[in-house]
Write a protein that holds these residues in place. Structure first.
Motif, PDB file in Angstrom:
ATOM      1  N   ALA A   1      45.435 137.560  79.901  1.00 33.41           N
ATOM      2  CA  ALA A   1      44.796 138.390  78.876  1.00 33.41           C
ATOM      3  C   ALA A   1      43.745 139.305  79.495  1.00 33.41           C
ATOM      4  N   ALA A   2      42.984 138.779  80.452  1.00 33.81           N
ATOM      5  CA  ALA A   2      41.956 139.589  81.109  1.00 33.81           C
ATOM      6  C   ALA A   2      42.580 140.755  81.858  1.00 33.81           C
ATOM      7  N   CYS A   3      43.712 140.503  82.503  1.00 38.12           N
ATOM      8  CA  CYS A   3      44.403 141.567  83.236  1.00 38.12           C
ATOM      9  C   CYS A   3      44.873 142.662  82.281  1.00 38.12           C
ATOM     10  N   LYS A   4      45.437 142.251  81.144  1.00 35.66           N
ATOM     11  CA  LYS A   4      45.932 143.228  80.167  1.00 35.66           C
ATOM     12  C   LYS A   4      44.796 144.072  79.600  1.00 35.66           C
ATOM     13  N   ALA A   5      43.615 143.461  79.428  1.00 38.05           N
ATOM     14  CA  ALA A   5      42.506 144.145  78.764  1.00 38.05           C
ATOM     15  C   ALA A   5      41.671 144.999  79.712  1.00 38.05           C
ATOM     16  N   SER A   6      41.893 144.885  81.011  1.00 38.19           N
ATOM     17  CA  SER A   6      40.997 145.509  81.982  1.00 38.19           C
ATOM     18  C   SER A   6      41.413 146.929  82.329  1.00 38.19           C
ATOM     19  N   VAL A   7      40.415 147.708  82.739  1.00 35.39           N
ATOM     20  CA  VAL A   7      40.666 149.059  83.220  1.00 35.39           C
ATOM     21  C   VAL A   7      41.579 148.975  84.436  1.00 35.39           C
ATOM     22  N   LYS A   8      42.477 149.924  84.573  1.00 31.11           N
ATOM     23  CA  LYS A   8      43.475 149.878  85.635  1.00 31.11           C
ATOM     24  C   LYS A   8      43.053 150.732  86.829  1.00 31.11           C
ATOM     25  N   ALA A   9      43.639 150.424  87.989  1.00 29.60           N
ATOM     26  CA  ALA A   9      43.451 151.270  89.163  1.00 29.60           C
ATOM     27  C   ALA A   9      44.069 152.635  88.880  1.00 29.60           C
ATOM     28  N   GLY A  10      43.398 153.697  89.332  1.00 27.36           N
ATOM     29  CA  GLY A  10      43.883 155.045  89.078  1.00 27.36           C
ATOM     30  C   GLY A  10      43.348 155.646  87.797  1.00 27.36           C
ATOM     31  N   GLU A  11      42.523 154.895  87.075  1.00 26.24           N
ATOM     32  CA  GLU A  11      41.962 155.377  85.810  1.00 26.24           C
ATOM     33  C   GLU A  11      40.555 155.914  86.051  1.00 26.24           C
ATOM     34  N   LYS A  12      40.335 157.167  85.711  1.00 32.64           N
ATOM     35  CA  LYS A  12      39.028 157.781  85.938  1.00 32.64           C
ATOM     36  C   LYS A  12      38.012 157.204  84.959  1.00 32.64           C
ATOM     37  N   LEU A  13      36.833 156.862  85.457  1.00 29.32           N
ATOM     38  CA  LEU A  13      35.796 156.248  84.636  1.00 29.32           C
ATOM     39  C   LEU A  13      34.628 157.202  84.436  1.00 29.32           C
ATOM     40  N   SER A  14      33.986 157.079  83.294  1.00 27.07           N
ATOM     41  CA  SER A  14      32.728 157.781  83.078  1.00 27.07           C
ATOM     42  C   SER A  14      31.624 157.046  83.827  1.00 27.07           C
ATOM     43  N   TYR A  15      30.480 157.706  83.953  1.00 26.36           N
ATOM     44  CA  TYR A  15      29.366 157.053  84.639  1.00 26.36           C
ATOM     45  C   TYR A  15      28.967 155.781  83.901  1.00 26.36           C
ATOM     46  N   GLU A  16      28.969 155.836  82.571  1.00 27.25           N
ATOM     47  CA  GLU A  16      28.590 154.655  81.789  1.00 27.25           C
ATOM     48  C   GLU A  16      29.616 153.537  81.965  1.00 27.25           C
ATOM     49  N   GLY A  17      30.908 153.914  82.103  1.00 23.64           N
ATOM     50  CA  GLY A  17      31.936 152.905  82.340  1.00 23.64           C
ATOM     51  C   GLY A  17      31.738 152.191  83.663  1.00 23.64           C
ATOM     52  N   MET A  18      31.391 152.968  84.707  1.00 22.10           N
ATOM     53  CA  MET A  18      31.108 152.348  86.008  1.00 22.10           C
ATOM     54  C   MET A  18      29.885 151.444  85.914  1.00 22.10           C
ATOM     55  N   ARG A  19      28.874 151.924  85.228  1.00 21.45           N
ATOM     56  CA  ARG A  19      27.629 151.161  85.085  1.00 21.45           C
ATOM     57  C   ARG A  19      27.888 149.829  84.369  1.00 21.45           C
ATOM     58  N   GLU A  20      28.751 149.868  83.360  1.00 17.27           N
ATOM     59  CA  GLU A  20      29.065 148.650  82.606  1.00 17.27           C
ATOM     60  C   GLU A  20      29.766 147.617  83.495  1.00 17.27           C
ATOM     61  N   ILE A  21      30.670 148.079  84.365  1.00 18.70           N
ATOM     62  CA  ILE A  21      31.365 147.152  85.264  1.00 18.70           C
ATOM     63  C   ILE A  21      30.386 146.531  86.253  1.00 18.70           C
ATOM     64  N   VAL A  22      29.491 147.346  86.811  1.00 22.38           N
ATOM     65  CA  VAL A  22      28.516 146.812  87.769  1.00 22.38           C
ATOM     66  C   VAL A  22      27.612 145.789  87.090  1.00 22.38           C
ATOM     67  N   ARG A  23      27.157 146.099  85.884  1.00 22.96           N
ATOM     68  CA  ARG A  23      26.305 145.150  85.154  1.00 22.96           C
ATOM     69  C   ARG A  23      27.053 143.855  84.850  1.00 22.96           C
ATOM     70  N   GLY A  24      28.303 143.993  84.415  1.00 23.62           N
ATOM     71  CA  GLY A  24      29.089 142.800  84.112  1.00 23.62           C
ATOM     72  C   GLY A  24      29.315 141.935  85.332  1.00 23.62           C
ATOM     73  N   LEU A  25      29.530 142.574  86.483  1.00 28.71           N
ATOM     74  CA  LEU A  25      29.744 141.828  87.718  1.00 28.71           C
ATOM     75  C   LEU A  25      28.474 141.096  88.138  1.00 28.71           C
ATOM     76  N   LYS A  26      27.322 141.736  87.955  1.00 26.83           N
ATOM     77  CA  LYS A  26      26.055 141.090  88.290  1.00 26.83           C
ATOM     78  C   LYS A  26      25.818 139.854  87.430  1.00 26.83           C
ATOM     79  N   ALA A  27      26.314 139.881  86.192  1.00 32.29           N
ATOM     80  CA  ALA A  27      26.091 138.765  85.271  1.00 32.29           C
ATOM     81  C   ALA A  27      27.147 137.673  85.406  1.00 32.29           C
ATOM     82  N   ALA A  28      28.224 137.940  86.146  1.00 33.57           N
ATOM     83  CA  ALA A  28      29.316 136.968  86.252  1.00 33.57           C
ATOM     84  C   ALA A  28      28.877 135.734  87.037  1.00 33.57           C
ATOM     85  N   LYS A  29      29.455 134.598  86.681  1.00 31.48           N
ATOM     86  CA  LYS A  29      29.124 133.350  87.376  1.00 31.48           C
ATOM     87  C   LYS A  29      29.764 133.292  88.760  1.00 31.48           C
ATOM     88  N   MET A  30      30.950 133.859  88.897  1.00 34.66           N
ATOM     89  CA  MET A  30      31.645 133.870  90.185  1.00 34.66           C
ATOM     90  C   MET A  30      32.218 135.267  90.399  1.00 34.66           C
TER      91      MET A  30
END
Length: 628
Positions: free
Chosen positions: A573-602
């Motif tokens: 389910a996570a794979c289906k819901a995630s942004v794909k390689a080759g997909e252009k991101l907005s600055y806010e989209g990149m920022r959201e991924i970095v923040r989410g990664l910082k908050a991840a347990k692993m």
């Protein structure tokens, strides 16, 4: 006329020897174990022609007294135990009394030994189990045992030997295993008079591993964190080293298990190690791991096979969870971001080429020097960064300079996931697939946007699952789905109906050769087309088929299988819901991924085990631009 005969003693000895001794490496194993049980501080193994010509083991242990020298070669004669109850408190590697008589039955043996309580030594020559010579000798305390002409009286067994190199490799493996398990003992292995293996004997397991496998391994290893044993179950103590997820292999042959310092193969421990890594490793990848387990002798059965390479735990659940928790805790508290390093021998700055260039410059004119500097600048721009394991030279130099990001080699210290210090503001997106970010230490981090998003979504789904009371809700389809099923797919559904309903699929039989799907897990809401539903079901069922029972007991087995199924469900389910390689991101989209990664347990890998990010250190960048 009677047809059942009692075999003669010599025939019995030859047959029994096959259970204990089958090749030179097994002889080395038995003799080294005797040396260790004798309290040796130094063990020297010498072999000729891969062990075919001779095997000689010398130690400085307590030795054998004159009265026991011949008795040691009789069947089931041992100094380790006196009765079966002694197995419950066994502290030695040997106990069956089969090794020496089995070896002597199929070879020519010479032993020279002196007990610490005697002023003289004893020499014996034994051939095919019969003593041919005995005398007193002058020698130091300890034992030297030499085996010649292995299987000379069983020629058919000699034909089963592999090549000289293969037999030597197996002997090296035996010596390496015990050198790692007994780092306080100095081991030396000679082949045809040439030193092959030597350890320091300083009591440090990491040093023994480096001596055996090379110094480049030290950078990849993490020392297992010691866990405080619960007061209700002080059963298992786990020590050892495991590799970072980036250093993985396709087979289990780099998983080494020692139980009370005895080398064994244990599927239970191997599966516990895999469970400890969780989603940090792909399903069919295995780490390098050396685990030394301390278990009360009364809680483990070592009397399963004459070779003593199998054990059975009386409380396997506790052993399994102790190992898995130790591995998991160590990984959670370690910096697991792979580094980008320069490939050895490539680029214009490898050591050899740099030395040659310096020598050439001395003989060149000023004009040629300028020309070569221009060429060097061009090569700098053309140099490519490659992700691979560091070489031995680079590891050694980096350690001297205090470099690296994982702390001192082998200590397992470093920045843990709770201290992932990536700045929240990303710098750029490259190739429409990777986010460039920066750490507080000014290292560059290259983030795989799809793998990172997978990890973030996977942990969010798990969190929702726990908050909902461990329930998997489903979403009713706008219209029931009646898939066209192949015979294989049909029987997959029939075999796994109950499991699929537990995972949130509402399906029922429709006639003899079809099913109707009325609802799917809510985690897939809005993400699956009708043609993808069966694909997801097949993936879930295939994951179920690969789940192995890792602990004994029906309840434990069900719990382990359900956890694995949940991983497959949520990772899909996570794979289906995630942004794909080759997909252009907005600055806010990149920022959201970095923040989410910082908050991840692993945050270091996606749920399937691929790395989410790699690091290019400031030190490496400055070295490339010749600022260091």
């Amino acid at each position: 006329m009677p047809r059942i005969l009692i075999l003669e003693e010599l025939t019995v000895g030859k047959i029994a020897a096959g259970e204990v001794v089958d090749r030179p490496a097994s002889v080395v194993k038995e003799l080294v174990e005797n040396s260790l049980d004798a309290g040796s501080r130094r063990v020297v193994v010498e072999v000729g022609n891969g062990g075919r010509d001779y095997i000689r083991v010398t130690d400085d242990g307590c030795g054998i007294c004159e009265a026991d020298a011949e008795t040691a070669f009789k069947k089931h004669a041992t100094s380790k135990i006196a009765k079966i109850e002694d197995l419950a408190s066994l502290q030695t590697l040997g106990f069956r009394g089969e090794a020496l008589p089995s070896i002597a039955a199929v070879s020519r043996v010479e032993i020279s030994t002196r007990h610490e309580s005697e002023d003289f030594g004893t020499f014996l020559r034994v051939e095919a189990g019969t003593t041919k010579e005995r005398r007193r000798v002058t020698r130091a305390v300890g034992t030297t045992l030499q085996v010649k002409s292995l299987f000379y009286n069983l020629p058919a067994r000699i034909s089963t030997f592999k090549s000289r190199a293969t037999e030597l490799r197996r002997i090296i493996a035996v010596c390496t295993n015990y050198a790692v398990a007994y780092p306080e003992i100095k081991f030396e292995l000679f082949h045809d008079g040439r030193l092959v293996l030597s350890t320091l004997g300083n009591g440090k397991m990491l040093d023994a591993l480096v001596n055996a496998y090379g110094s480049s391994l030290g950078r990849e290893l993490l020392e297992l964190k010691e866990l405080a044993a619960p007061a209700t179950s002080p059963l298992v103590q786990v020590r050892g080293f495991i590799s970072k997820p980036a250093a993985s292999y396709s087979t289990k042959k780099h998983l080494f298990t020692f139980v009370n310092r005895r080398f064994v193969r244990s599927e239970l421990v191997e599966k516990a190690v895999k469970r400890g890594y969780g989603t940090l490793l792909p399903r069919h990848a295995y780490p390098f791991a050396v685990l030394s387990l301390r278990v009360p002798p009364s809680e483990v059965n070592v009397n399963i096979h004459p070779k003593k390479h199998e054990v059975s735990f009386y409380r396997p659940d506790e052993v399994f969870h102790a190992v898995a928790e130790s591995v998991s805790t160590t990984l959670r508290n370690s910096d697991l971001i792979p580094e980008v390093v320069k490939k050895a021998g490539t680029g214009s700055f490898s050591r050899q080429r740099e030395k040659e260039r310096q020598r050439e410059k001395k003989a060149e004119s000023e004009e040629k020097r300028r020309s070569r500097r221009d060429e060097a600048k061009h090569e700098i721009l053309q140099t490519s960064f490659q992700f691979q394991r560091p070489t031995t030279e680079e590891v050694s130099k980096n350690e001297k300079e205090g470099g690296g990001t994982g702390g001192r080699a082998g200590t397992g210290t470093g920045r843990g996931s709770s201290e992932l210090n990536i700045r929240a503001a990303p710098l750029y997106q490259v190739l429409d697939s990777y986010i460039v970010a920066q750490t507080d230490a000014d290292d560059l981090i290259l983030i795989d946007q799809h793998a990172a998003a997978e990890r973030i979504n996977f942990e969010r789904l798990l969190e929702k699952y726990w908050q909902s009371g461990r329930r998997i809700n489903n979403q009713t389809l706008l219209r029931p789905y009646l898939p066209e099923l192949s015979p294989h797919q049909l029987y997959l559904l029939r075999e796994n109906e109950e499991m699929l309903r537990e995972m949130g699929f509402d399906l029922e039989r429709f006639g003899e050769d079809s099913y109707v799907v009325r609802a799917i897990p809510v985690v897939f809401h809005g993400m699956l087309g009708e043609d993808e539903i069966i694909e997801v079901i097949e993936r879930l069922v295939e994951g179920e088929g690969e789940v192995e029972v890792e602990v004994e007991g029906e309840e434990s087995s069900k719990r382990e299988k359900k956890e694995e199924r949940l991983k497959v469900l949520f990772s899909t389910a996570a794979c289906k819901a995630s942004v794909k390689a080759g997909e252009k991101l907005s600055y806010e989209g990149m920022r959201e991924i970095v923040r989410g990664l910082k908050a991840a347990k692993m945050p270091f890998t996606c749920p399937h085990g691929r790395p989410t990010m790699i690091r290019l250190t400031k030190r490496e960048i400055e070295k490339r631009f010749k600022r260091r």
